[in-house]
Design a protein around this motif. Structure first.
Motif, short mmCIF file in Angstrom:
data_model
loop_
_atom_site.label_atom_id
_atom_site.label_comp_id
_atom_site.label_asym_id
_atom_site.label_seq_id
_atom_site.Cartn_x
_atom_site.Cartn_y
_atom_site.Cartn_z
N ARG A 1 0.81 -1.24 0.04
CA ARG A 1 0.03 0.10 0.09
C ARG A 1 1.03 1.29 0.03
NH1 ARG A 1 -4.77 2.17 4.01
NH2 ARG A 1 -3.40 2.33 5.45
N MET B 1 -8.59 2.18 -3.50
CA MET B 1 -9.28 1.99 -2.33
C MET B 1 -10.28 3.07 -2.36
SD MET B 1 -6.72 1.82 1.09
CE MET B 1 -8.21 1.44 2.24
N GLU C 1 -12.94 4.93 0.05
CA GLU C 1 -12.81 5.28 1.55
C GLU C 1 -13.53 6.56 1.81
OE1 GLU C 1 -9.25 4.67 3.35
OE2 GLU C 1 -7.97 5.30 1.64
N ASP D 1 -11.75 5.12 7.53
CA ASP D 1 -11.89 6.52 6.51
C ASP D 1 -13.21 6.50 6.07
OD1 ASP D 1 -9.57 8.07 6.85
OD2 ASP D 1 -8.55 6.42 5.74
MG MG Z 1 -7.78 4.64 5.03
#
Ligand code: MG
Ligand code: 3PY
Length: 255
Positions: free
Chosen positions: A69, A147, A149, A175
């Protein structure tokens, strides 16, 4: 090279460790546990551009796929992680189609994207006979995971999933909850977001793309699996260490 793809074939499930600690002995020990894959965490963890170079090589020795990541919008590090032998890269905070296109461009070679030539360590770490062998299947074998989020990302999720070169999405439940609740205190998998999380898994699967999610606990991994997710990253270093230590201590009968 397609270790991660192979595990995910036929509705297969991958449970990945989530490692922010860079120590090589530690990473080898985690890779030796029964996780299916190991993720090296640069966004909030201690992983750096130099630690992922050794980390990817060390985890790859276990035969397990390595995922990295990268920090927010550091797409050049996505290419770098692939050059070092990563099987997949997770990019946080992909909120728009433009974010998704930029990320995918750094992940795929021309004509699919704009990834620059120079897969140095990858060729050795992944056991390719030559760079030509690596190039032949790199785009297909490695995975760009965006992602989702934020509220904005959820609103654009369908279009993000449709971007060529985006192989799947990974939900960041903390998040996501912060964004929905407009508060800095996360409520991962809470009432405000649990329905949305399930819908995102269904949407990704319907488009034949990977549905992935981060989970803090084993119970949340079970829940996510029931919702249709097939790659679950679980825990973090401090939890592995705490749970291991406390389990050992709790087995002592005199304390
Ligand atoms: Mg996050
Ligand atoms: C989140 O839950 O927001 C994540 O990014 C997981 O690390």
């Amino acid at each position: 090279m397609n270790r991660l793809r192979r595990l995910l074939e036929n509705d297969g499930t991958v449970v990945s460790a989530w490692c922010g600690i860079t120590d090589r002995y530690y990473l080898e020990a985690v890779a030796g546990c029964s996780f299916d894959a190991v993720t090296l965490e640069m966004q909030h963890g201690l992983q750096t551009e130099s630690s992922i170079i050794s980390g990817i090589a060390d985890v790859a020795k276990s035969g397990k796929p390595v995922i990295v990541r990268v920090p927010v919008r550091r797409f050049e590090l996505a290419s770098k992680a692939l050059d070092m032998g990563a099987h997949a890269v997770i990019a946080p905070m992909i909120n728009t189609v433009e974010d998704a296109r930029s990320f995918a461009a750094y992940m795929k070679y021309p004509p699919n994207g704009e990834r620059s030539h120079g897969a140095t360590q990858a060729v050795h770490v992944l056991g390719c006979k030559s760079v030509v062998e690596y190039l032949a299947s790199a785009d297909a074998d490695t995975m760009a995971i965006a992602m989702i989020e934020t509220v904005e990302a959820v609103n654009n999720a369908e279009a993000i999933l449709d971007v060529d070169g985006i192989d799947g999405i990974l939900i960041g439940p903390s998040d996501l909850s912060i964004s929905y609740l407009n508060s800095p205190v996360p409520d991962p998998f809470g009432e405000a977001t649990i329905g949305i999380i399930g819908d995102l898994a269904t949407m990704a699967r319907a488009k034949n793309k990977l549905a992935a999610i981060f989970c803090l606990t084993a119970e949340k991994v079970d829940l996510a699996h029931n919702l249709g997710f097939r790659l679950m990253a679980v825990g973090m270093d401090t939890l592995y260490i705490r749970d291991g230590c406390e389990t050992m201590l709790s087995r002592m009968t005199f304390r």
